[in-house]
Design a protein around this motif. Structure first.
Motif, PDB file in Angstrom:
ATOM      1  N   ALA A 162       0.832  -1.204   0.000  1.00 20.33           N
ATOM      2  CA  ALA A 162       0.000   0.000   0.000  1.00 20.33           C
ATOM      3  C   ALA A 162       0.870   1.260   0.000  1.00 20.33           C
ATOM      4  CB  ALA A 162      -0.929  -0.008   1.216  1.00 20.33           C
ATOM      5  N   ILE A 163       1.946   1.242   0.774  1.00 17.52           N
ATOM      6  CA  ILE A 163       2.807   2.424   0.847  1.00 17.52           C
ATOM      7  C   ILE A 163       3.596   2.579  -0.456  1.00 17.52           C
ATOM      8  CG2 ILE A 163       4.838   3.368   2.032  1.00 17.52           C
ATOM      9  CD1 ILE A 163       3.553   2.454   4.645  1.00 17.52           C
ATOM     10  N   THR A 180      -6.253  -1.495   6.367  1.00 16.04           N
ATOM     11  CA  THR A 180      -6.655  -0.121   6.068  1.00 16.04           C
ATOM     12  C   THR A 180      -5.712   0.824   6.791  1.00 16.04           C
ATOM     13  OG1 THR A 180      -8.947  -0.864   5.973  1.00 16.04           O
ATOM     14  CG2 THR A 180      -8.584   1.507   6.095  1.00 16.04           C
ATOM     15  N   LEU A 181      -5.089   1.727   6.033  1.00 17.02           N
ATOM     16  CA  LEU A 181      -4.191   2.678   6.687  1.00 17.02           C
ATOM     17  C   LEU A 181      -4.459   4.076   6.164  1.00 17.02           C
ATOM     18  CD1 LEU A 181      -0.482   1.971   5.569  1.00 17.02           C
ATOM     19  CD2 LEU A 181      -2.418   0.831   4.538  1.00 17.02           C
ATOM     20  N   GLU A 182      -4.129   5.068   6.998  1.00 14.58           N
ATOM     21  CA  GLU A 182      -4.266   6.452   6.581  1.00 14.58           C
ATOM     22  C   GLU A 182      -2.854   6.980   6.367  1.00 14.58           C
ATOM     23  OE1 GLU A 182      -6.930   8.444   9.141  1.00 14.58           O
ATOM     24  OE2 GLU A 182      -7.342  10.055   7.703  1.00 14.58           O
ATOM     25  N   VAL A 183      -2.610   7.528   5.177  1.00  9.22           N
ATOM     26  CA  VAL A 183      -1.271   7.963   4.780  1.00  9.22           C
ATOM     27  C   VAL A 183      -1.291   9.481   4.669  1.00  9.22           C
ATOM     28  CG1 VAL A 183       0.418   7.859   2.918  1.00  9.22           C
ATOM     29  CG2 VAL A 183      -0.842   5.817   3.566  1.00  9.22           C
ATOM     30  N   PHE A 184      -0.281  10.154   5.240  1.00 10.09           N
ATOM     31  CA  PHE A 184      -0.243  11.621   5.248  1.00 10.09           C
ATOM     32  C   PHE A 184       0.938  12.147   4.446  1.00 10.09           C
ATOM     33  CE2 PHE A 184      -3.508  12.528   8.398  1.00 10.09           C
ATOM     34  CZ  PHE A 184      -3.676  11.298   8.980  1.00 10.09           C
ATOM     35  N   PHE A 185       0.697  13.196   3.666  1.00  7.89           N
ATOM     36  CA  PHE A 185       1.769  13.817   2.886  1.00  7.89           C
ATOM     37  C   PHE A 185       1.615  15.334   2.946  1.00  7.89           C
ATOM     38  CE2 PHE A 185      -0.898  14.844  -0.776  1.00  7.89           C
ATOM     39  CZ  PHE A 185      -1.943  13.956  -0.614  1.00  7.89           C
ATOM     40  N   LYS A 186       2.713  16.017   2.661  1.00  6.37           N
ATOM     41  CA  LYS A 186       2.733  17.477   2.751  1.00  6.37           C
ATOM     42  C   LYS A 186       2.081  18.090   1.523  1.00  6.37           C
ATOM     43  CE  LYS A 186       6.123  21.198   3.180  1.00  6.37           C
ATOM     44  NZ  LYS A 186       7.585  21.446   3.244  1.00  6.37           N
ATOM     45  N   LEU A 187       1.221  19.084   1.755  1.00  2.53           N
ATOM     46  CA  LEU A 187       0.614  19.810   0.645  1.00  2.53           C
ATOM     47  C   LEU A 187       1.600  20.869   0.195  1.00  2.53           C
ATOM     48  CD1 LEU A 187      -3.122  20.371   1.659  1.00  2.53           C
ATOM     49  CD2 LEU A 187      -2.259  19.024  -0.242  1.00  2.53           C
ATOM     50  N   VAL A 188       2.142  20.707  -1.001  1.00  6.57           N
ATOM     51  CA  VAL A 188       3.068  21.724  -1.495  1.00  6.57           C
ATOM     52  C   VAL A 188       2.287  22.718  -2.343  1.00  6.57           C
ATOM     53  CG1 VAL A 188       5.172  20.399  -1.274  1.00  6.57           C
ATOM     54  CG2 VAL A 188       3.750  20.114  -3.307  1.00  6.57           C
ATOM     55  N   ALA A 189       2.980  23.752  -2.787  1.00  5.42           N
ATOM     56  CA  ALA A 189       2.274  24.914  -3.344  1.00  5.42           C
ATOM     57  C   ALA A 189       1.283  24.568  -4.443  1.00  5.42           C
ATOM     58  CB  ALA A 189       3.301  25.924  -3.857  1.00  5.42           C
ATOM     59  N   ASP A 190       1.629  23.590  -5.298  1.00  6.70           N
ATOM     60  CA  ASP A 190       0.769  23.348  -6.450  1.00  6.70           C
ATOM     61  C   ASP A 190      -0.098  22.106  -6.305  1.00  6.70           C
ATOM     62  OD1 ASP A 190       3.006  21.805  -6.402  1.00  6.70           O
ATOM     63  OD2 ASP A 190       3.195  21.656  -8.569  1.00  6.70           O
ATOM     64  N   ALA A 229      -4.028   1.219 -12.688  1.00  7.27           N
ATOM     65  CA  ALA A 229      -2.664   1.662 -13.006  1.00  7.27           C
ATOM     66  C   ALA A 229      -2.534   3.172 -13.155  1.00  7.27           C
ATOM     67  CB  ALA A 229      -2.178   0.963 -14.273  1.00  7.27           C
ATOM     68  N   ASP A 230      -3.532   3.808 -13.732  1.00  6.37           N
ATOM     69  CA  ASP A 230      -3.365   5.229 -14.036  1.00  6.37           C
ATOM     70  C   ASP A 230      -4.127   6.152 -13.089  1.00  6.37           C
ATOM     71  OD1 ASP A 230      -5.730   4.222 -14.904  1.00  6.37           O
ATOM     72  OD2 ASP A 230      -5.873   5.523 -16.651  1.00  6.37           O
ATOM     73  N   THR A 231      -4.540   5.632 -11.911  1.00  6.97           N
ATOM     74  CA  THR A 231      -5.194   6.502 -10.945  1.00  6.97           C
ATOM     75  C   THR A 231      -4.153   7.132 -10.049  1.00  6.97           C
ATOM     76  OG1 THR A 231      -6.828   4.727 -10.796  1.00  6.97           O
ATOM     77  CG2 THR A 231      -7.130   6.633  -9.332  1.00  6.97           C
ATOM     78  N   PRO A 232      -4.089   8.466  -9.977  1.00  8.24           N
ATOM     79  CA  PRO A 232      -3.174   9.066  -9.003  1.00  8.24           C
ATOM     80  C   PRO A 232      -3.682   8.821  -7.589  1.00  8.24           C
ATOM     81  CG  PRO A 232      -4.283  10.769 -10.316  1.00  8.24           C
ATOM     82  CD  PRO A 232      -4.793   9.452 -10.792  1.00  8.24           C
ATOM     83  N   THR A 272       2.514   8.124  -6.687  1.00  5.25           N
ATOM     84  CA  THR A 272       1.898   9.387  -7.113  1.00  5.25           C
ATOM     85  C   THR A 272       1.913  10.470  -6.043  1.00  5.25           C
ATOM     86  OG1 THR A 272      -0.239   8.425  -6.569  1.00  5.25           O
ATOM     87  CG2 THR A 272       0.387   8.429  -8.891  1.00  5.25           C
ATOM     88  N   VAL A 273       2.215  10.105  -4.805  1.00  7.63           N
ATOM     89  CA  VAL A 273       2.244  11.114  -3.750  1.00  7.63           C
ATOM     90  C   VAL A 273       3.684  11.558  -3.503  1.00  7.63           C
ATOM     91  CG1 VAL A 273       1.883  11.540  -1.302  1.00  7.63           C
ATOM     92  CG2 VAL A 273       0.174  10.279  -2.591  1.00  7.63           C
ATOM     93  N   ARG A 274       3.933  12.846  -3.630  1.00  8.21           N
ATOM     94  CA  ARG A 274       5.238  13.364  -3.249  1.00  8.21           C
ATOM     95  C   ARG A 274       5.189  13.707  -1.764  1.00  8.21           C
ATOM     96  NH1 ARG A 274       5.506  18.303  -7.074  1.00  8.21           N
ATOM     97  NH2 ARG A 274       3.262  18.035  -6.809  1.00  8.21           N
ATOM     98  N   GLU A 275       6.296  13.652  -1.096  1.00  6.66           N
ATOM     99  CA  GLU A 275       6.401  14.140   0.288  1.00  6.66           C
ATOM    100  C   GLU A 275       5.546  13.317   1.260  1.00  6.66           C
ATOM    101  OE1 GLU A 275       8.283  16.530   1.435  1.00  6.66           O
ATOM    102  OE2 GLU A 275       8.822  17.790  -0.250  1.00  6.66           O
ATOM    103  N   LEU A 276       5.508  11.984   1.034  1.00  8.07           N
ATOM    104  CA  LEU A 276       4.814  11.087   1.968  1.00  8.07           C
ATOM    105  C   LEU A 276       5.545  11.134   3.312  1.00  8.07           C
ATOM    106  CD1 LEU A 276       2.641   8.947   2.349  1.00  8.07           C
ATOM    107  CD2 LEU A 276       4.144   7.293   1.292  1.00  8.07           C
ATOM    108  N   ARG A 277       4.830  11.349   4.426  1.00  7.29           N
ATOM    109  CA  ARG A 277       5.506  11.547   5.704  1.00  7.29           C
ATOM    110  C   ARG A 277       5.203  10.518   6.799  1.00  7.29           C
ATOM    111  NH1 ARG A 277       7.529  16.823   6.090  1.00  7.29           N
ATOM    112  NH2 ARG A 277       8.401  17.273   4.032  1.00  7.29           N
ATOM    113  N   TRP A 278       3.928  10.222   7.021  1.00  8.25           N
ATOM    114  CA  TRP A 278       3.647   9.241   8.081  1.00  8.25           C
ATOM    115  C   TRP A 278       2.335   8.533   7.791  1.00  8.25           C
ATOM    116  CZ3 TRP A 278       2.181  14.309   8.868  1.00  8.25           C
ATOM    117  CH2 TRP A 278       0.945  14.545   9.456  1.00  8.25           C
ATOM    118  N   PHE A 279       2.070   7.443   8.527  1.00  7.40           N
ATOM    119  CA  PHE A 279       0.857   6.657   8.303  1.00  7.40           C
ATOM    120  C   PHE A 279       0.367   6.081   9.625  1.00  7.40           C
ATOM    121  CE2 PHE A 279       4.392   3.760   7.919  1.00  7.40           C
ATOM    122  CZ  PHE A 279       3.967   2.615   8.565  1.00  7.40           C
ATOM    123  N   GLU A 280      -0.904   5.725   9.657  1.00  4.93           N
ATOM    124  CA  GLU A 280      -1.511   5.138  10.851  1.00  4.93           C
ATOM    125  C   GLU A 280      -2.335   3.918  10.439  1.00  4.93           C
ATOM    126  OE1 GLU A 280      -2.259   9.726  12.501  1.00  4.93           O
ATOM    127  OE2 GLU A 280      -3.888   8.242  12.589  1.00  4.93           O
TER     128      GLU A 280
END
Lengths: 74, 74, 74, 74, 74, 74, 74, 74, 74, 74, 74, 74
Positions: free
Chosen positions: A26-27, A59-69, B68-71, A33-41
């Motif tokens: 899962a991670i 089932t896990l919740e994954v957290f990543f940083k929201l960058v400018a865009d 495959a192509d889902t972000p 597709t997720v940049r800046e993945l930081r932690w999960f629960e």
């Protein structure tokens, strides 16, 4: 990380091997597709039995940083 | 479904008729843009009273397969 | 709002000042890309201590209306 | 599986090796007498320490299909 | 009912129609083999989507009176 | 107890005297048919008032060892 | 163990390998200074991702017997 | 509604027809004496079986606005 | 922080000013004797009213790193 | 008690007589080494059955005031 | 009791003797002004220690039938 | 306070300023009609966004002493 904002998404990994393997898959998938993945629960551990074989589901919740865009609403 | 990865999103359906109707509307709406919708969980049942009429509100978590192509970060 | 469908996303705000400030930052950030932001729920209040300074972290779930052209799966 | 009825039972598996092993043992044991075992949920993970050795204990709820001749009250 | 002892069992009803129908089916099934069925509690409401159709799944705990010749361990 | 498998069942004891008495009655009843009763957990304490008298009701989960000839599905 | 009194402390183990390894490390560490360690309960499973590597974090509550000369307030 | 204060009360509706009907009855009853009824939350769904018939019981919390002359302590 | 072990302790801060102030006081107090304080979690927010004045009470769990010479059992 | 800071510790009392007795024993034991014991919360009630006899086990959290010379990290 | 509507209120009983006594006192007090008291649920068990003596505090929710002339909003 | 009986009521305070302000308003309002207000517990923190402005909403349970002439059923 003060003033940063993060986003959490819920994903479910599955594996015929183990809960550990389901978490890793899962991670790995999230990192594609997720940049800046930081932690999960870990939120839930369940499974199915098909033809006598155990399928592990995590089932896990994954957290990543929201960058400018990054659009927050996604 | 071993080795597959799924994603869960939280949606809230509303209806003036019933909780059942609110659930159906929410799932119909999700199906418009989500491919491979698989299962859902009811998390909360609430409501409002406006001009004497009940508005039913259901929070549910809907899960679909990440193809495959889902972000994933969406 | 009957027959409307809403979506909830999980965000985490952080601040060196207070939990209140972390909440405001998180909602400001969400408003940049989410149209029709309607309500939110505080889910978790935590923090870190770095070099003797407190960093406040608030997890909140933010809900917005799904309008005709919003992809639900995001 | 619409119109089917399932039953859930609570079992606790124990192992000196790992939580994973305790889960496998519990499901193996359940399969000896339960036909149509379908899915399970992890409810609790605990353990004991005896003579310096860890004993892993997992409480899980196991669900199976009630077929025509299964007494439900069991 | 003082001094009486009751037993609770977990069952899951499923239906393509509604949660209400799934509850009725589950209780009907339980009544076939359980004498002295007395009360029930809804524990979980979930569902699956198969070929675009909703399958409603309700987990409920059903309680009945243990009479003199009922083995409790079942 | 490593490698042993246990089963948990839910029972409700009732008494006009006290919660303590309701627990004792429930465990006494379970011991009549359950061999190898090992531990229990209090899950709920409620009561009814009938003709001005309190009836105490305790829901507890009772665990016993599954021995070779115990059918697990019961 | 009747009339004995036990104390529970909360510890968090971390590992780059697995949740299992994090649990073992935490219990090993506790045994260095706690005499009469008896049982533990898993309370939370989380993790961080640093430079693409998963760090597993397990929060557990560990219980030990209070013997005559152990100060309880610690 | 800023600066307004609301009060929540717990009511239980019962019906031989359905949970939906029990909710409607409870809210109708509340409206007879509560002015400014605004929203409600479903807290519990249970039921009884009497003479083979299901009685649905819903516990809900109903909120209304405290106006100038409403005693809050009620 | 992999392979590190942390300990969590429960403290309650109180203040006549605000919840924020109560949190700060509790963390200041903990830092006086705890080295390597790392993170905290808010568990409960309550209060008392004395002579018409509000006293804010916050229960938080504070975590710090167990270094070589810290007795874990404390 | 404003500006005071308190600490909570988890203890488990056991008794062959009753839950009440187990609570009293646990608090008596805590008072031997804890000064300024103020309040407690029952968190869990469980028990074991040994040789047909019930052993009552109560987990409680006990809170006391941190005075000037109490090390908080214990 | 189908079609009846009930109301639940939260009360806290206190006693220097025991939790049982605190429950009895709370129900006695409720019966002085509530007609048609039907059932109750224990929600919380806590206590204080004053001058070395335990004061038991029980929070319970008490339910009674709303008869024709009972104002629901109270 | 032994032998005293208390009652808890649920109120929701709202403010455009902060959660702190919403709590103060709710307690001020309760004090207008409740004598002997003693303690409160925060149960929920949520909010709405209207015209871009945050409205803070806090659900709290407020407890007061039942004196001789207070009808308990209110």
């Amino acid at each position: 990380m003060a003033n940063d904002v993060f986003k959490g998404i819920t994903i479910v990994g599955t594996s015929n091997e183990s809960f550990s393997h389901a978490i890793e898959l899962a991670i790995e998938r999230a990192k594609q597709t997720v940049r800046e993945l930081r932690w999960f629960e870990i939120r839930d551990q369940r499974g199915a039995v098909r033809d006598g074989q155990i399928e592990y589901q995590v089932t896990l919740e994954v957290f990543f940083k929201l960058v400018a865009d990054t659009p927050a609403e996604e």
